[in-house]
Design a protein around this motif. Sequence first.
Motif, PDB file in Angstrom:
ATOM      1  N   VAL A  15       0.869  -1.098   0.148  1.00  0.00           N
ATOM      2  CA  VAL A  15       0.032  -0.217  -0.049  1.00  0.00           C
ATOM      3  C   VAL A  15       0.887   1.418   0.053  1.00  0.00           C
ATOM      4  CG1 VAL A  15      -1.791   1.356   1.466  1.00  0.00           C
ATOM      5  CG2 VAL A  15      -1.874  -1.261   1.042  1.00  0.00           C
ATOM      6  N   VAL A  16       0.889   2.136  -1.067  1.00  0.00           N
ATOM      7  CA  VAL A  16       1.462   3.192  -1.147  1.00  0.00           C
ATOM      8  C   VAL A  16       0.334   4.348  -0.886  1.00  0.00           C
ATOM      9  CG1 VAL A  16       2.654   4.772  -2.469  1.00  0.00           C
ATOM     10  CG2 VAL A  16       2.835   2.250  -2.883  1.00  0.00           C
ATOM     11  N   PRO A  17       0.676   4.992   0.306  1.00  0.00           N
ATOM     12  CA  PRO A  17      -0.551   5.824   0.976  1.00  0.00           C
ATOM     13  C   PRO A  17      -0.906   6.970   0.028  1.00  0.00           C
ATOM     14  CG  PRO A  17       1.212   5.398   2.519  1.00  0.00           C
ATOM     15  CD  PRO A  17       1.447   4.920   1.358  1.00  0.00           C
ATOM     16  N   GLU A  18      -0.003   7.700  -0.765  1.00  0.00           N
ATOM     17  CA  GLU A  18      -0.387   8.670  -1.424  1.00  0.00           C
ATOM     18  C   GLU A  18      -0.971   8.238  -3.070  1.00  0.00           C
ATOM     19  OE1 GLU A  18       2.632   7.882  -1.099  1.00  0.00           O
ATOM     20  OE2 GLU A  18       3.896   8.061  -2.864  1.00  0.00           O
ATOM     21  N   THR A  19      -0.958   7.049  -3.124  1.00  0.00           N
ATOM     22  CA  THR A  19      -1.720   6.659  -4.131  1.00  0.00           C
ATOM     23  C   THR A  19      -3.202   6.106  -4.078  1.00  0.00           C
ATOM     24  OG1 THR A  19      -0.849   4.417  -4.393  1.00  0.00           O
ATOM     25  CG2 THR A  19       0.352   5.987  -5.400  1.00  0.00           C
ATOM     26  N   LEU A  20      -3.634   6.046  -2.978  1.00  0.00           N
ATOM     27  CA  LEU A  20      -4.726   5.502  -2.646  1.00  0.00           C
ATOM     28  C   LEU A  20      -6.165   6.404  -3.265  1.00  0.00           C
ATOM     29  CD1 LEU A  20      -4.688   4.600   1.261  1.00  0.00           C
ATOM     30  CD2 LEU A  20      -4.771   3.063  -0.786  1.00  0.00           C
ATOM     31  N   ALA A  21      -5.820   7.652  -3.277  1.00  0.00           N
ATOM     32  CA  ALA A  21      -7.037   8.350  -3.942  1.00  0.00           C
ATOM     33  C   ALA A  21      -6.832   8.406  -5.307  1.00  0.00           C
ATOM     34  CB  ALA A  21      -6.840  10.022  -3.464  1.00  0.00           C
ATOM     35  N   THR A  22      -5.659   8.146  -5.973  1.00  0.00           N
ATOM     36  CA  THR A  22      -5.625   8.214  -7.441  1.00  0.00           C
ATOM     37  C   THR A  22      -4.738   7.056  -7.777  1.00  0.00           C
ATOM     38  OG1 THR A  22      -3.645   9.865  -7.245  1.00  0.00           O
ATOM     39  CG2 THR A  22      -5.746  10.671  -7.633  1.00  0.00           C
ATOM     40  N   PRO A  23      -5.010   6.012  -7.628  1.00  0.00           N
ATOM     41  CA  PRO A  23      -4.438   4.795  -8.199  1.00  0.00           C
ATOM     42  C   PRO A  23      -3.945   4.455  -9.579  1.00  0.00           C
ATOM     43  CG  PRO A  23      -6.457   4.013  -7.476  1.00  0.00           C
ATOM     44  CD  PRO A  23      -6.639   5.587  -7.162  1.00  0.00           C
TER      45      PRO A  23
END
Length: 294
Positions: A15-23
């Motif tokens: 899980v890459v936190p900053e890509t959760l909203a814009t995977p």
Amino acid sequence: MAPAIVSDVELPARVVPETLATPASKASTSKLFSLEGKTVAITGGARGLGITLAIAVVEAGGSVACLDILEQPSADEWALLNKIAKANGSSVSYQRCDVTNEDSVDEVMTAIATEADKNGAPFWGCIACAGIQQQLSAFDYPAADFDRILKVNVTGVFNTCKYTARVLRDRKTPGSIVMIASMSGNIANRGLACTAYNTSKAAVQQMCRSLAQEFGEYQIRCNTLSPGYIRTAMTDQLLIENPEVEKTWMAGALLGRLGAPEDFKAPAVFLLSEGASFVHGSDLRVDGGHCASA
Ligand SMILES: NC(=O)c1ccc[n+]([C@@H]2O[C@H](COP(=O)([O-])OP(=O)(O)OC[C@H]3O[C@@H](n4cnc5c(N)ncnc54)[C@H](O)[C@@H]3O)[C@@H](O)[C@H]2O)c1
């Protein structure tokens, strides 16, 4: 000994936190290049490169709204565009619009987005392709002519991008903007006196980087596509005025030919598509190698 190929080991979920909203998209590669269910506005869409790129968008499953100052689009290409659209269930439209007229661009982009919703293919972005060229010595270039080139090629492109981005931002939808610049934004064309044009294309490349910086947070991608020499009405006119120039152009043609509008179909579709989801603020130069050698 060659290492064993491990093919069926599941990778641990990362899980890459900053890509959760814009995977990043997990779609298959052919879907990544599809423009299905998307509507794209194309300025300069009556002829030449613009209408060929309209055909490309429709072939990729998208719908198009062509805009131009001309009364009507080129008949043969328009008929082909409509035929492909009918087969694909896409929509095509043509409207007169002067890209230098800000109110008109505002109105037309809003109307295209409303119509796109009705057609079930929401507004996705634009190809800012309208442009003009003029060959004249810098010693004699009237300031009024210089202003006219900048007005169409720079302010006109800005208007197109601005009202495309406003529609996308207001609808909270991502999208893609492709701005047609030129290799003349990077180099001065040997044998051609085109200072205003070359200046305008360098400005388009820089405008792209600046817009990318502002629009990125809204997931609106911006990129330039910079063609080399293409055989269109624009270059036909230059060659009529200056026939010996063709030899100079061919001397830099590392693939032994000048470009055709069709050479830009896949590059434009790529930049528009979700396959280019991490391509932002870039310049894609497509010039048959011209700028690779001096
Ligand atoms: N032909 C080439 O070698 C070449 C090379 C690099 C970049 N380009 C760029 O590609 C784009 C398309 O060029 P082309 O070769 O197809 O030329 P073209 O002249 O065939 O097409 C340009 C279109 O833009 C339209 N246009 C001009 N002013 C307008 C305005 N104010 N509002 C709306 N539409 C307007 C024209 O009516 C025309 O249909 C241009 O931006 C050009 O600078 C062309």
